[in-house]
Design an enzyme around this catalytic site. Structure first.
Site, short mmCIF file in Angstrom:
data_model
loop_
_atom_site.label_atom_id
_atom_site.label_comp_id
_atom_site.label_asym_id
_atom_site.label_seq_id
_atom_site.Cartn_x
_atom_site.Cartn_y
_atom_site.Cartn_z
N TYR A 64 0.97 -1.47 -0.04
CA TYR A 64 -0.29 -0.01 -0.15
C TYR A 64 0.62 1.58 -0.42
CZ TYR A 64 -4.61 -2.19 -0.32
OH TYR A 64 -5.76 -2.91 -0.84
N GLN B 85 -14.75 2.88 -8.60
CA GLN B 85 -13.67 1.59 -7.79
C GLN B 85 -12.95 1.97 -7.17
OE1 GLN B 85 -15.09 -2.06 -10.11
NE2 GLN B 85 -15.06 -0.93 -11.03
N ASN B 86 -11.90 2.84 -7.70
CA ASN B 86 -10.94 3.34 -7.19
C ASN B 86 -10.75 4.04 -5.89
OD1 ASN B 86 -10.67 2.72 -10.12
ND2 ASN B 86 -10.15 5.11 -10.71
N VAL B 87 -9.52 3.94 -5.65
CA VAL B 87 -9.44 4.63 -3.88
C VAL B 87 -8.52 5.76 -4.32
CG1 VAL B 87 -9.79 2.57 -2.98
CG2 VAL B 87 -7.29 2.76 -4.06
N ASP B 88 -7.71 6.34 -5.55
CA ASP B 88 -7.23 7.69 -5.81
C ASP B 88 -7.66 8.83 -5.24
OD1 ASP B 88 -8.41 7.27 -7.87
OD2 ASP B 88 -7.03 5.81 -9.70
N HIS C 107 -14.92 1.63 -2.94
CA HIS C 107 -13.42 0.72 -2.52
C HIS C 107 -13.07 1.70 -1.34
CE1 HIS C 107 -14.46 -2.33 -6.19
NE2 HIS C 107 -15.29 -2.10 -4.91
N CYS D 141 -5.80 3.38 20.40
CA CYS D 141 -5.58 2.11 21.38
C CYS D 141 -4.25 1.23 20.95
CB CYS D 141 -7.01 1.70 21.17
SG CYS D 141 -6.89 0.87 19.19
N THR E 227 -13.17 -0.16 -16.78
CA THR E 227 -13.02 -1.36 -15.44
C THR E 227 -12.80 -2.98 -15.98
OG1 THR E 227 -14.18 -2.52 -13.50
CG2 THR E 227 -15.21 -1.39 -15.59
N SER E 228 -12.20 -4.05 -15.69
CA SER E 228 -12.30 -5.35 -16.41
C SER E 228 -13.52 -5.97 -15.56
CB SER E 228 -11.22 -5.74 -15.59
OG SER E 228 -11.57 -5.97 -14.06
P1 OAD Z 1 -8.74 -4.03 -13.25
O1 OAD Z 1 -7.60 -3.64 -13.29
O2 OAD Z 1 -9.28 -5.15 -12.85
O3 OAD Z 1 -9.37 -3.66 -14.78
C1 OAD Z 1 -8.86 -2.83 -15.40
C2 OAD Z 1 -8.84 -2.57 -17.28
O4 OAD Z 1 -9.00 -1.23 -17.54
C3 OAD Z 1 -9.10 -3.30 -17.98
O5 OAD Z 1 -10.52 -3.85 -18.91
C4 OAD Z 1 -8.07 -2.66 -19.26
O6 OAD Z 1 -8.39 -3.39 -20.38
C5 OAD Z 1 -8.51 -1.27 -19.15
N1 OAD Z 1 -7.98 -0.56 -19.17
C6 OAD Z 1 -6.36 0.18 -19.20
N2 OAD Z 1 -5.99 1.01 -19.26
C7 OAD Z 1 -6.55 1.41 -20.18
C8 OAD Z 1 -6.80 3.09 -20.31
N3 OAD Z 1 -5.65 3.57 -20.80
N4 OAD Z 1 -8.00 3.38 -21.04
C9 OAD Z 1 -9.08 2.37 -21.02
N5 OAD Z 1 -9.14 1.32 -20.50
C10 OAD Z 1 -7.85 0.66 -19.74
O7 OAD Z 1 -9.70 -2.50 -12.69
P2 OAD Z 1 -10.62 -2.85 -11.70
O8 OAD Z 1 -11.88 -3.43 -13.14
O9 OAD Z 1 -11.12 -1.26 -11.33
O10 OAD Z 1 -10.73 -3.20 -5.67
O11 OAD Z 1 -10.59 -3.73 -10.24
C11 OAD Z 1 -11.60 -3.67 -9.61
C12 OAD Z 1 -11.60 -3.81 -8.31
O12 OAD Z 1 -10.69 -5.09 -7.72
C13 OAD Z 1 -10.43 -2.87 -7.69
O13 OAD Z 1 -11.15 -1.63 -7.59
C14 OAD Z 1 -9.89 -2.94 -7.36
C15 OAD Z 1 -9.31 -4.62 -7.25
O14 OAD Z 1 -9.60 -5.36 -6.74
C16 OAD Z 1 -10.36 -3.83 -4.58
O15 OAD Z 1 -9.53 -2.68 -4.23
C17 OAD Z 1 -11.54 -3.76 -3.44
ZN ZN Z 2 -7.70 2.28 17.86
#
Ligand code: OAD
Ligand code: ZN
Length: 250
Positions: free
Chosen positions: A64, A98-101, A116, A154, A192-193
């Site tokens: 992290y 879903q991003n934490v950024d 998230h 704590c 997002t995937s």
């Molecule tokens: P992923 O890493 O699973 O997917 C990223 C997606 O972005 C993929 O489908 C890529 O094809 C696409 N991608 C990459 N570069 C790109 C660009 N320049 N323009 C457009 N698309 C692009 O990320 P998330 O779908 O966000 O959860 O993953 C979902 C969750 O899984 C996250 O929030 C996190 C992770 O574990 C937690 O932390 C709970």
């Molecule tokens: Zn505490």
């Protein structure tokens, strides 16, 4: 295809956006899956779990800290900025991420739902202590320390205030997101995937309620089968074009 997508968004009564790690890729934030989704020899799914934290909190904190460092250096890219502009113009009503950024917030998005959590917040593993590190000015202190951060109340170990695999999503964020999805007649899905649930239900809910699904991704995803328009390409290149077209149509 781009024109058709613009028409859908311009004609929508209540459009929303749904984003994942891909929207921040061009800002230099690594995605979770795919070739750049690896940290050392680990996959994010192996580290972002309560079990991993219990087994080896040092390792998980190291992961992290690495992400925090990357994100701290990152700036919103044209995709984040285009979404903020679309909200400003009344074209989209909310961004569910879903991003934490924090990059959507930095870009100026106001109605932001973080499903998230947020990497710049920490919380205690024992009591209900929470801290926003940007507000308390302790981001660098946490990044540069080699020790486990401790709760000032704590003494227990602090953890990132993000959702890990197997953990429930924050109730209010999820309720809000589902409610928006039920009301939306169009959704713009970006980078997002679409494989992590319950978040990935959101475009499906829009679709089930008769809404249109516009997707932007460099490759097919779990959402593509229900996409009315699939725009293949980088978010930072496609979203500004889309914004320009929607603006002309409005
Ligand atoms: P992923 O890493 O699973 O997917 C990223 C997606 O972005 C993929 O489908 C890529 O094809 C696409 N991608 C990459 N570069 C790109 C660009 N320049 N323009 C457009 N698309 C692009 O990320 P998330 O779908 O966000 O959860 O993953 C979902 C969750 O899984 C996250 O929030 C996190 C992770 O574990 C937690 O932390 C709970
Ligand atoms: Zn505490």
């Amino acid at each position: 295809m781009l024109e058709y997508a613009a028409k859908i968004l311009a004609g929508a009564r209540f459009a929303i956006a749904f984003t994942g790690a891909g929207i921040s890729a061009e800002s230099g934030v690594p995605t979770f899956r795919g070739a750049n989704g690896l940290w050392k020899k680990y996959r994010a799914e192996e580290l972002a779990t309560p079990e991993a934290f219990q087994r080896d909190p040092y390792l998980v904190w190291e992961f992290y800290r690495w992400r925090m460092k990357k994100i701290l250096r990152a700036k919103p890219n044209p995709a984040h900025l285009s979404l903020a502009e679309m909200e400003e113009l009344g074209i989209i009503k909310a961004v569910i991420t879903q991003n934490v950024d924090d990059l959507h917030r930095d870009a100026g998005t106001r109605n932001l739902i973080e499903l998230h959590g947020n990497i710049f917040r920490v919380r205690c593993t024992s009591c209900d202590y929470r801290e926003n590190l940007k507000e308390s000015g302790r981001v660098l202190e946490i990044i540069n320390s080699k020790e486990l951060p401790r709760c000032p109340r704590c003494g227990s170990v602090l953890r990132p205030d993000v959702v890990w695999f197997g953990e429930p999503l924050p109730r209010d964020a999820l309720d809000k997101a589902f409610d928006l999805a039920e009301r939306a007649d169009a959704i713009l899905v970006v980078g997002t995937s679409g494989v992590v649930y319950p978040a990935a239900y959101i475009p499906y809910i829009v679709k089930e309620h008769g809404g249109m699904v516009v997707e932007v991704n460099v490759e097919r995803s779990g959402i593509t089968p229900i996409a009315d328009v699939f725009l293949r390409g980088r978010a930072g290149e496609i979203l500004p074009k889309l914004l320009r077209l929607v603006r002309e149509l409005k």
